[in-house]
Motif scaffolding. Structure first.
Motif, PDB file in Angstrom:
ATOM      1  N   THR A  16     143.963  39.289  63.304  1.00  0.00           N
ATOM      2  CA  THR A  16     145.400  39.172  63.394  1.00  0.00           C
ATOM      3  C   THR A  16     145.731  37.720  63.730  1.00  0.00           C
ATOM      4  O   THR A  16     144.954  37.035  64.404  1.00  0.00           O
ATOM      5  N   GLY A  49     147.701  36.567  65.831  1.00  0.00           N
ATOM      6  CA  GLY A  49     147.743  36.333  67.265  1.00  0.00           C
ATOM      7  C   GLY A  49     146.518  36.863  67.996  1.00  0.00           C
ATOM      8  O   GLY A  49     146.544  37.025  69.220  1.00  0.00           O
ATOM      9  N   ASP A 104     149.582  40.028  61.029  1.00  0.00           N
ATOM     10  CA  ASP A 104     149.512  40.537  62.398  1.00  0.00           C
ATOM     11  C   ASP A 104     150.312  41.837  62.445  1.00  0.00           C
ATOM     12  O   ASP A 104     151.189  42.073  61.623  1.00  0.00           O
ATOM     13  N   ARG A 105     150.020  42.637  63.451  1.00  0.00           N
ATOM     14  CA  ARG A 105     150.826  43.845  63.650  1.00  0.00           C
ATOM     15  C   ARG A 105     152.182  43.539  64.255  1.00  0.00           C
ATOM     16  O   ARG A 105     153.095  44.343  64.135  1.00  0.00           O
ATOM     17  N   GLY A 106     152.290  42.371  64.892  1.00  0.00           N
ATOM     18  CA  GLY A 106     153.550  42.031  65.555  1.00  0.00           C
ATOM     19  C   GLY A 106     154.285  40.930  64.821  1.00  0.00           C
ATOM     20  O   GLY A 106     153.667  39.943  64.398  1.00  0.00           O
ATOM     21  N   GLU A 107     155.586  41.058  64.711  1.00  0.00           N
ATOM     22  CA  GLU A 107     156.367  40.049  63.990  1.00  0.00           C
ATOM     23  C   GLU A 107     156.498  38.760  64.807  1.00  0.00           C
ATOM     24  O   GLU A 107     156.319  37.655  64.287  1.00  0.00           O
ATOM     25  N   SER A 110     154.569  37.863  67.338  1.00  0.00           N
ATOM     26  CA  SER A 110     153.221  37.284  67.519  1.00  0.00           C
ATOM     27  C   SER A 110     152.793  36.524  66.277  1.00  0.00           C
ATOM     28  O   SER A 110     152.228  35.423  66.374  1.00  0.00           O
TER      29      SER A 110
END
Lengths: 251, 251, 251, 251
Positions: C169, C171, C197-200, C202
């Motif tokens: 990822t 991050g 990444d799974r987070g926007e 991040s």
């Protein structure tokens, strides 16, 4: 009478005697056992004189390996009784193009030889001391068990302060592992009868060097007695040790 | 006749002869020079027989050090002419409480001795081969120049593929550095006359081990000739070499 | 308009603008490609919205992964055409007792979950970008592709000076790999559309941080054009590249 | 309400909520404190708004630094009372030719600027939290306190299992140190009020990332209470702590 005495010069004995080396460092309270590269590639598939064995297995240490194995069994037995973590190292089977061999390709004219004895892998740890499911086997490409491997992190996770090291070769991977273990500030023991080399002078002088500066060279009996005195089961919360250790066939 | 021949057993010669070791690896195209620990602590403050020198300087290698220094000057001269990067290592002056000595405290009974000869620091590199402003001096706590230091990053920045290694001790920091250099896949040379140890057997057998497996042990002349053949000024964009190298007082 | 602009505060834009960061570092002449952790565990076994995918695969990045894969194919295609070394990383299947998970066990409540979708291994690299025999797959336990792995030695053996990094990822393992690559003094590129990444937040802020300090964040097109301009076949003596690269099914 | 909440998207909150991250890892029994890069270069020589401070000190974090310092004093006070080892890191003054800056030269247009405020070194740790003789100051060239430094060996020598980390920047050296500490399997805490960055989004999102995966982000109060509960004087045999800690001027 130490194994290295026949190789030292008289001057060597005087110099090291006056320079303060060879102090006994002692051990800590949370040991792990590290068995380096005791594979068929370094032992040969059976007990043979080294000059015969080396024809099939270019890295073979011959009879010295098979002399050591019963002692290594004793170490393993004691470690399993105490549920002390056991780390093995061994090599990695090479890619056909030899890329992952790196510098090894350059220094040995036989490095591209395949295996010639069927039924035994050169990186297979010899069955008499086969790793058990709870043990940690580390594959490595280079001499030191620390180089390019997760070993330090494992030791930190377990709070290890002492490494009892054995295996082969004294003047190769054992020496490299001892230097790194010393450099990370572990207490280091090298168990003499459990450690072997293809060369007589290399075996003796590397033991001498390590004992002078980095490690205590101890007998199997000393190592076993030390392990027995450590607290039992320190790592039960992290490693699934078996209810009864697989020591039955040993000794 | 190699320096190690007198220490090897007959069996050793047969085994290593048949096992394929001792191949000549050769060198690459972008060398650096690495001079390990040639400080007053390892040389003594002046040329003295080792048993005299070691009284003041517990790590002294005595006359062997002073024999090597003119050869090291030749290496440095050749490297400066080609503007090849020169790395020196030396130790760090210890804290009063010895904390940073780590494992060294345990293995030497004289490790807490202070310096007794005024005007010379035990970690000061001997003035005959003093580092110049363009050189890189790496302070280290442990045997290997790589352990806990930025050396690998420096070498990557410069695109180094070959390390010519010399200094002291053959069976200590030189050996440790050679193992690590080999493990990172650099071509490695050990320059024989420029490398020394306090022990005669350790010097010889460590050279033997390194030459068998990790490095080409070469003469100063071979190393100088090799450097002369490499491209000149490869690193001028990164290191501010002087217009004329400080070689005047040398040789 | 950069992906991170929506997350930065006005003050952030002023500060970084005046502090001298974000300079374009450029690339060197001997690149390798590093594809981090694009496995089913991080992608899910098929394209699904992330909140669905994460039910089966706790580490899934959902649609962002599947958006990136065609771009990664383009990178791989260009690298194979130039016979540039390709490194993949992926995780290691855990021991039943979780010992080798180390710190990961502590920070995720789902870390002991097994796989629930048959036919896909969580550490299996997704088939659309499957490694070829000449590629180097590095198994790792920790975020960075360098930590506890032989990666640095491989790069030294090949004389690599530039790492083009992508995968997942942003991050996590990409960030960790970029820090280490920068720290070893490689030129570093992060290929934006190939990284996810799974987070926007991040994803965006980690790209921002890396671009500010450690790496050039570039488009796939820039990375491909750069690779095309490098010398072809630099590593043919060390890696057995196929006569015709396996690019047929791609794009 | 966490500092990162304002930067996360709604989807981010859902994804991380369902993926199992953010578990509380807890701490071990043998902590050390690690204060990263709280030097004048990162704080400025006095409390000033960041946009003013950054004119003189390109790495300055401005007021955020000076907000953190009283909290760092509290941490140091608690550590000194317990005789917990305190590690500081700081940078190294560059060579005139910038060789040792490596990749840093490439990513910052102001990296060759000299110091403009006399009386304060950019690598000098701010006097309000000056290291004491018993503390260990580690000079480093790269973001992580572990990269190219002897830190791991020091921690092993002391048997440390937990690192409480603070300092700057959250999205630079703190982040790098936390990744490495996690990767070596230490328990890791990041003390929130004692940690700062020049960027608001970077500060928040890096704390978020670290808390999700690698470390427990805790308050100063939590960290102090944890330290108070650990055994006192664990390291008295290795570090010469003063009879009474130098805490007088604090708070």
């Amino acid at each position: 009478m130490k194994v290295w005495d026949r190789f030292l010069t008289d001057r060597d004995k005087q110099v090291f005697g006056s320079a303060g080396y060879d102090a006994k460092a002692g051990f800590g309270q949370r040991p792990a056992l590290l068995v380096i590269d005791v594979s068929y590639g370094f032992c040969g598939h059976e007990r043979e004189p080294i000059l015969d064995s080396v024809k099939h297995w270019r890295n073979s240490c011959g009879e010295a390996a098979w002399d050591a194995i019963p002692y290594i069994q004793k170490l393993l037995h004691a470690a399993r009784e105490q549920r002390i973590p056991i780390f093995y190292t061994t090599g990695v089977d090479r890619r056909p193009d030899g890329f992952d061999a790196g510098g090894w390709r350059r220094k040995n004219t036989r490095s591209s030889e395949g295996e010639t004895i069927s039924g035994y892998g050169s990186n297979e740890i010899v069955r008499e001391i086969a790793p058990q499911p709870e043990d940690i086997v580390i594959e490595k490409l280079k001499p030191s068990p620390f180089h390019g491997t997760p070993l330090v992190g494992y030791l930190t996770d377990l709070g290890i302060d002492t490494l009892l090291i054995c295996g082969t070769t004294t003047g190769g991977c054992v020496r490299a592992g001892v230097i790194d273990a010393f450099s990370y500030n572990y207490y280091v023991g090298v168990v003499e009868e459990c450690t072997f080399d293809r060369g007589e002078a290399s075996h003796a002088i590397n033991l001498f060097d390590m004992n002078a500066k980095y490690a205590d060279v101890v007998s199997t009996e000393e190592a076993v007695n030390y392990m027995k005195q450590t607290a039992k089961g320190l790592h039960d919360s992290k490693i699934a040790f078996p209810a009864s250790p697989s020591n039955t066939a040993v000794l």
